[in-house]
Write an enzyme that holds these catalytic residues in place. Structure first.
Site, PDB file in Angstrom:
ATOM      1  N   ASP A  19       0.918  -1.371  -0.035  1.00  0.00           N
ATOM      2  CA  ASP A  19      -0.085   0.052  -0.130  1.00  0.00           C
ATOM      3  C   ASP A  19       1.078   1.302   0.110  1.00  0.00           C
ATOM      4  O   ASP A  19       2.059   1.187   0.190  1.00  0.00           O
ATOM      5  CB  ASP A  19      -1.061  -0.020   1.183  1.00  0.00           C
ATOM      6  N   LYS A  74      -4.077  -1.028  -1.554  1.00  0.00           N
ATOM      7  CA  LYS A  74      -4.998  -1.903  -0.605  1.00  0.00           C
ATOM      8  C   LYS A  74      -6.006  -1.131   0.290  1.00  0.00           C
ATOM      9  O   LYS A  74      -6.010  -0.164   0.608  1.00  0.00           O
ATOM     10  CB  LYS A  74      -4.051  -2.416   0.536  1.00  0.00           C
ATOM     11  N   ARG A 100      -8.550  -2.421   3.195  1.00  0.00           N
ATOM     12  CA  ARG A 100      -8.729  -3.254   4.238  1.00  0.00           C
ATOM     13  C   ARG A 100     -10.379  -3.674   4.392  1.00  0.00           C
ATOM     14  O   ARG A 100     -11.326  -2.736   4.533  1.00  0.00           O
ATOM     15  CB  ARG A 100      -8.452  -2.941   5.449  1.00  0.00           C
ATOM     16  N   ASP A 151       6.762  -5.065   3.619  1.00  0.00           N
ATOM     17  CA  ASP A 151       5.838  -4.670   4.800  1.00  0.00           C
ATOM     18  C   ASP A 151       6.365  -4.546   5.814  1.00  0.00           C
ATOM     19  O   ASP A 151       7.394  -5.077   6.319  1.00  0.00           O
ATOM     20  CB  ASP A 151       4.574  -5.432   4.649  1.00  0.00           C
ATOM     21  N   THR A 164      -1.915 -11.545   9.705  1.00  0.00           N
ATOM     22  CA  THR A 164      -3.008 -12.776   9.378  1.00  0.00           C
ATOM     23  C   THR A 164      -2.356 -13.298   8.049  1.00  0.00           C
ATOM     24  O   THR A 164      -2.663 -14.124   7.607  1.00  0.00           O
ATOM     25  CB  THR A 164      -4.295 -12.492   9.194  1.00  0.00           C
ATOM     26  N   GLY A 165      -1.623 -12.520   7.510  1.00  0.00           N
ATOM     27  CA  GLY A 165      -0.950 -12.895   5.892  1.00  0.00           C
ATOM     28  C   GLY A 165      -1.747 -12.361   5.015  1.00  0.00           C
ATOM     29  O   GLY A 165      -1.510 -12.567   3.802  1.00  0.00           O
ATOM     30  N   GLY A 166      -2.961 -11.709   5.023  1.00  0.00           N
ATOM     31  CA  GLY A 166      -4.059 -11.306   4.374  1.00  0.00           C
ATOM     32  C   GLY A 166      -3.280 -10.199   3.174  1.00  0.00           C
ATOM     33  O   GLY A 166      -3.580 -10.605   2.122  1.00  0.00           O
ATOM     34  N   THR A 167      -2.782  -9.421   3.744  1.00  0.00           N
ATOM     35  CA  THR A 167      -2.115  -8.562   2.846  1.00  0.00           C
ATOM     36  C   THR A 167      -1.195  -9.073   1.869  1.00  0.00           C
ATOM     37  O   THR A 167      -1.241  -8.984   0.687  1.00  0.00           O
ATOM     38  CB  THR A 167      -1.526  -7.301   3.709  1.00  0.00           C
TER      39      THR A 167
END
Ligand code: R5P
Length: 289
Positions: free
Chosen positions: A161, A184, A186, A210, A215-218
């Site tokens: 992002d 990005k 959220r 980063d 959570t590893g989502g990004t």
């Protein structure tokens, strides 16, 4: 001068002691049957300057930090420089809805009570630095990450992002390659949407950089997009690797995942000890000038 390491930062405190050529103090840390912590410093540190290294995550490590600080004051050390490699509770740095606690500020108030100086690494938002009334040294891991990526032969560095683009730029400068960022949004605590963006990554070895992987989502969403645009491989690198819940499963889309040693795990391939040493040495020489 001595370095004292808490149980959350054993490897990093040892690495920093070796980097700085400073003795690592002996410390006993154990738990009572009910879970309360017991802390005892085994070396006599009276009158010494002490660099205390302890990540404040999870909560029990924060309590341990306070006990070590108390033991150091009890021993009448000279100066306590508290190094918090990963600062838990940093993300709530302001009131978003009436009635909320500002956790980043609450932690700052408690940590600085027994600190003459505080050292932090890649805090999520620099607003946090203003919550301290003692001097704060803010260390960046991005040059160390850049060196690592250079050795890995990375050809492009991507920030997931806009907020992370400056970090990606610093790392890319060290590598000597291009950088860019994604957009990005959220959706909730563990899911993000990344707007499509055409990047010239075809056939390239790309790194996504980063500050935090939680959570590893990004990273997973960004990696999927880069792969769909033809990236030959995607490696994920962060400063603070929390890897919460099923993060590692989600991150399988990446060819490799690395983190710094601010949070110690088998992914902690990059040490921030040299960067902390550099900033601390400069600070200490300004103090004695
Ligand atoms: C948020 O702005 C941070 O820089 C990270 O991108 C975020 O904390 C990563 O969280 P997650 O791994 O849960 O997507």
């Amino acid at each position: 001068m001595f370095i004292v390491g808490g149980s959350a930062s054993k490897a990093l405190s040892a690495a920093l002691a070796a980097e700085m050529g400073v003795k690592l103090a002996q410390i006993e840390i154990r738990r009572f049957p009910d879970g309360d912590a017991y802390v005892r410093i085994l070396d006599d540190l009276q009158g010494e300057d002490v660099i205390l290294v302890q990540t404040t995550h999870p909560d029990e490590k924060l309590v341990e930090l306070f006990l070590i600080q108390d033991a150091l004051r009890e021993m009448e050390v000279n100066r306590i420089i508290t190094v918090v490699p990963y600062y838990g509770y940093a993300r709530q740095d302001r009131v978003f809805q009436k009635g909320e606690a500002v956790s980043a500020r609450a932690m700052a108030r408690m940590i600085e009570m027994q600190s003459d100086t505080v050292v932090l690494v890649d805090v999520h938002s620099t607003l946090l630095l203003d919550y301290f009334s003692v001097p704060v040294i803010h260390v960046s891991s991005m040059r160390a990450i850049g060196e690592f990526l250079k050795a890995e032969g990375v050809q492009m560095v991507i920030a997931p992002d806009k907020g992370a683009v400056e970090r990606a730029r610093i790392a890319a400068d060290v590598v000597g390659c291009q950088w860019d960022h994604l957009e990005k949004v959220r959706i909730d605590g563990s899911n993000v949407r990344i707007a499509p963006k055409n990047l010239d990554v075809n056939g390239m070895k790309v790194a996504i950089v980063d500050d935090i992987i939680s959570t590893g989502g990004t990273i997973a969403t960004a990696a999927e997009q880069l792969k769909s645009q033809g990236a030959a491989s995607v490696i994920a690198v962060c400063t603070h690797g929390l890897f919460s819940g099923n993060a590692m499963e989600r991150l399988r889309v990446c060819d490799a995942v690395y983190a710094c040693d601010t949070l110690e795990s088998k992914r902690s391939a990059i040490s921030v000890a040299p960067a902390i040493k550099e900033e601390l040495t400069a600070f200490l020489s300004r103090l004695s000038a």
